[in-house]
Design a protein around this motif. Sequence first.
Motif, PDB file in Angstrom:
ATOM      1  N   MET A   1      -4.324-170.456  76.678  1.00  0.00           N
ATOM      2  CA  MET A   1      -4.562-169.027  76.506  1.00  0.00           C
ATOM      3  C   MET A   1      -3.390-168.244  77.108  1.00  0.00           C
ATOM      4  O   MET A   1      -2.993-168.490  78.245  1.00  0.00           O
ATOM      5  N   GLU A   2      -2.829-167.318  76.321  1.00  0.00           N
ATOM      6  CA  GLU A   2      -1.683-166.553  76.772  1.00  0.00           C
ATOM      7  C   GLU A   2      -2.022-165.072  76.847  1.00  0.00           C
ATOM      8  O   GLU A   2      -2.912-164.576  76.138  1.00  0.00           O
ATOM      9  N   LEU A   3      -1.278-164.360  77.699  1.00  0.00           N
ATOM     10  CA  LEU A   3      -1.517-162.931  77.853  1.00  0.00           C
ATOM     11  C   LEU A   3      -1.318-162.182  76.540  1.00  0.00           C
ATOM     12  O   LEU A   3      -2.037-161.229  76.237  1.00  0.00           O
ATOM     13  N   ARG A   4      -0.336-162.603  75.748  1.00  0.00           N
ATOM     14  CA  ARG A   4      -0.099-161.891  74.501  1.00  0.00           C
ATOM     15  C   ARG A   4      -1.285-162.036  73.556  1.00  0.00           C
ATOM     16  O   ARG A   4      -1.595-161.121  72.798  1.00  0.00           O
ATOM     17  N   GLN A   5      -1.977-163.196  73.594  1.00  0.00           N
ATOM     18  CA  GLN A   5      -3.163-163.368  72.765  1.00  0.00           C
ATOM     19  C   GLN A   5      -4.262-162.393  73.190  1.00  0.00           C
ATOM     20  O   GLN A   5      -4.934-161.790  72.350  1.00  0.00           O
ATOM     21  N   LEU A   6      -4.423-162.236  74.499  1.00  0.00           N
ATOM     22  CA  LEU A   6      -5.409-161.277  74.998  1.00  0.00           C
ATOM     23  C   LEU A   6      -5.014-159.847  74.616  1.00  0.00           C
ATOM     24  O   LEU A   6      -5.862-159.023  74.289  1.00  0.00           O
ATOM     25  N   GLU A   7      -3.701-159.547  74.674  1.00  0.00           N
ATOM     26  CA  GLU A   7      -3.230-158.214  74.302  1.00  0.00           C
ATOM     27  C   GLU A   7      -3.545-157.935  72.840  1.00  0.00           C
ATOM     28  O   GLU A   7      -4.020-156.841  72.485  1.00  0.00           O
ATOM     29  N   TYR A   8      -3.308-158.908  71.949  1.00  0.00           N
ATOM     30  CA  TYR A   8      -3.577-158.722  70.529  1.00  0.00           C
ATOM     31  C   TYR A   8      -5.084-158.591  70.285  1.00  0.00           C
ATOM     32  O   TYR A   8      -5.523-157.769  69.468  1.00  0.00           O
ATOM     33  N   PHE A   9      -5.866-159.385  70.982  1.00  0.00           N
ATOM     34  CA  PHE A   9      -7.323-159.328  70.843  1.00  0.00           C
ATOM     35  C   PHE A   9      -7.840-157.935  71.228  1.00  0.00           C
ATOM     36  O   PHE A   9      -8.636-157.332  70.501  1.00  0.00           O
ATOM     37  N   VAL A  32      -0.380-161.341  64.383  1.00  0.00           N
ATOM     38  CA  VAL A  32      -1.586-161.001  65.150  1.00  0.00           C
ATOM     39  C   VAL A  32      -2.736-161.923  64.752  1.00  0.00           C
ATOM     40  O   VAL A  32      -3.436-162.489  65.604  1.00  0.00           O
ATOM     41  N   SER A  33      -2.940-162.075  63.455  1.00  0.00           N
ATOM     42  CA  SER A  33      -4.036-162.916  62.961  1.00  0.00           C
ATOM     43  C   SER A  33      -3.895-164.350  63.445  1.00  0.00           C
ATOM     44  O   SER A  33      -4.865-164.979  63.884  1.00  0.00           O
ATOM     45  N   ALA A  34      -2.669-164.887  63.390  1.00  0.00           N
ATOM     46  CA  ALA A  34      -2.447-166.269  63.795  1.00  0.00           C
ATOM     47  C   ALA A  34      -2.743-166.460  65.282  1.00  0.00           C
ATOM     48  O   ALA A  34      -3.363-167.462  65.686  1.00  0.00           O
ATOM     49  N   ARG A  37      -6.501-166.326  65.873  1.00  0.00           N
ATOM     50  CA  ARG A  37      -7.101-167.588  65.418  1.00  0.00           C
ATOM     51  C   ARG A  37      -6.898-168.681  66.468  1.00  0.00           C
ATOM     52  O   ARG A  37      -7.808-169.464  66.757  1.00  0.00           O
ATOM     53  N   GLN A  38      -5.703-168.755  67.023  1.00  0.00           N
ATOM     54  CA  GLN A  38      -5.422-169.739  68.063  1.00  0.00           C
ATOM     55  C   GLN A  38      -6.316-169.507  69.283  1.00  0.00           C
ATOM     56  O   GLN A  38      -6.849-170.449  69.877  1.00  0.00           O
ATOM     57  N   LEU A  39      -6.479-168.230  69.665  1.00  0.00           N
ATOM     58  CA  LEU A  39      -7.342-167.904  70.808  1.00  0.00           C
ATOM     59  C   LEU A  39      -8.786-168.316  70.517  1.00  0.00           C
ATOM     60  O   LEU A  39      -9.476-168.877  71.397  1.00  0.00           O
ATOM     61  N   GLU A  40      -9.247-168.065  69.303  1.00  0.00           N
ATOM     62  CA  GLU A  40     -10.623-168.439  68.943  1.00  0.00           C
ATOM     63  C   GLU A  40     -10.790-169.952  68.992  1.00  0.00           C
ATOM     64  O   GLU A  40     -11.848-170.459  69.445  1.00  0.00           O
ATOM     65  N   ARG A  41      -9.803-170.711  68.560  1.00  0.00           N
ATOM     66  CA  ARG A  41      -9.895-172.180  68.632  1.00  0.00           C
ATOM     67  C   ARG A  41      -9.985-172.642  70.085  1.00  0.00           C
ATOM     68  O   ARG A  41     -10.759-173.548  70.407  1.00  0.00           O
ATOM     69  N   LEU A  47     -14.224-164.383  67.447  1.00  0.00           N
ATOM     70  CA  LEU A  47     -14.288-163.141  68.204  1.00  0.00           C
ATOM     71  C   LEU A  47     -14.529-161.929  67.317  1.00  0.00           C
ATOM     72  O   LEU A  47     -14.986-160.887  67.793  1.00  0.00           O
ATOM     73  N   PHE A  48     -14.210-162.072  66.016  1.00  0.00           N
ATOM     74  CA  PHE A  48     -14.384-160.961  65.080  1.00  0.00           C
ATOM     75  C   PHE A  48     -15.164-161.406  63.853  1.00  0.00           C
ATOM     76  O   PHE A  48     -15.024-162.539  63.369  1.00  0.00           O
ATOM     77  N   ASP A  49     -15.990-160.473  63.350  1.00  0.00           N
ATOM     78  CA  ASP A  49     -16.659-160.656  62.065  1.00  0.00           C
ATOM     79  C   ASP A  49     -15.729-160.089  61.006  1.00  0.00           C
ATOM     80  O   ASP A  49     -15.506-158.877  60.933  1.00  0.00           O
TER      81      ASP A  49
END
Length: 300
Positions: A1-9, A32-34, A37-41, A47-49
Amino acid sequence: MELRQLEYFVAVAETRSFTRAAERVHISQSGVSAQIRQLERELGAELFDRSARAARLTAAGRAALGPARAALAAAGAVGRAVEEVTGLVRGRLTVGMVAGCTLTPLFEALAAFHAAHPGVAVELLEDGSDRLLDRVRDGSLDLALAGTATAAPEGLEAMTVVSEPIVAAVPPGHPLAARGRIRLRDLDGLPVACMPAGTGLRAVFDEACAARGARPAVVVQAGAADALADLAARGLGVAVLTASMAERHRDRLTALPIADATAPALLALVWRSPASPAVREALRCCRRAFAVEPRPAPAG
């Protein structure tokens, strides 16, 4: 898990759009989508509908949003804490000073600052008070010592270091010299030597004259108090100075208090809020040098 993934989320959650989130974080929508998706995996949950037009948080997304924001805030605090230290290890402090004004406490404060933080380059520039205030406002100066007519110049923080009445200084033998004090109207019809427009002293004098309906003729202007004193001593005009400026020339000039010029001329240190670490430290040195007590924090 990276900070940038949290920022995009967080960006997608707050904008409810992958497109708008991409614009906010300045990368492509596919990027952003990619990353999400990585964060969700990694989290093992969506995390999103994505079935609706807007990106809506799932139950897992709602649960993750608060901790994600807290993690980003904590990372920002780490960066600011390091900046607080490095800002006083290296960098530059640009200080403005009224042209022709020599105040030993300011030089003592800058020397103390330099001794404590030798990695910070100190640059000292001279200019007129109005221009100094403008340069602090636009950020080209960090701190300035300027003459002002008010204790709080618009848009700036200020710390008054000198507050003095203005006086009229005349040589022996001048028609006003025998008086104990004068009024502004007594200057009508007489040549006056004063600092130019844009200086704090001139602003105080002009405002006092306007309030009393006085119309003295300012025929000689100079930016340095010693020059005004020299001109007055030679009979070229009644010098308008502060009390301490006139006191330095008491051997050749008589200082006359002006009864109806009640507002003092102020000399103040001015800066923008919020102050940088270097400016806060410089102000601490200035308070010690000028023996100015720190202002109490506002209640509530």
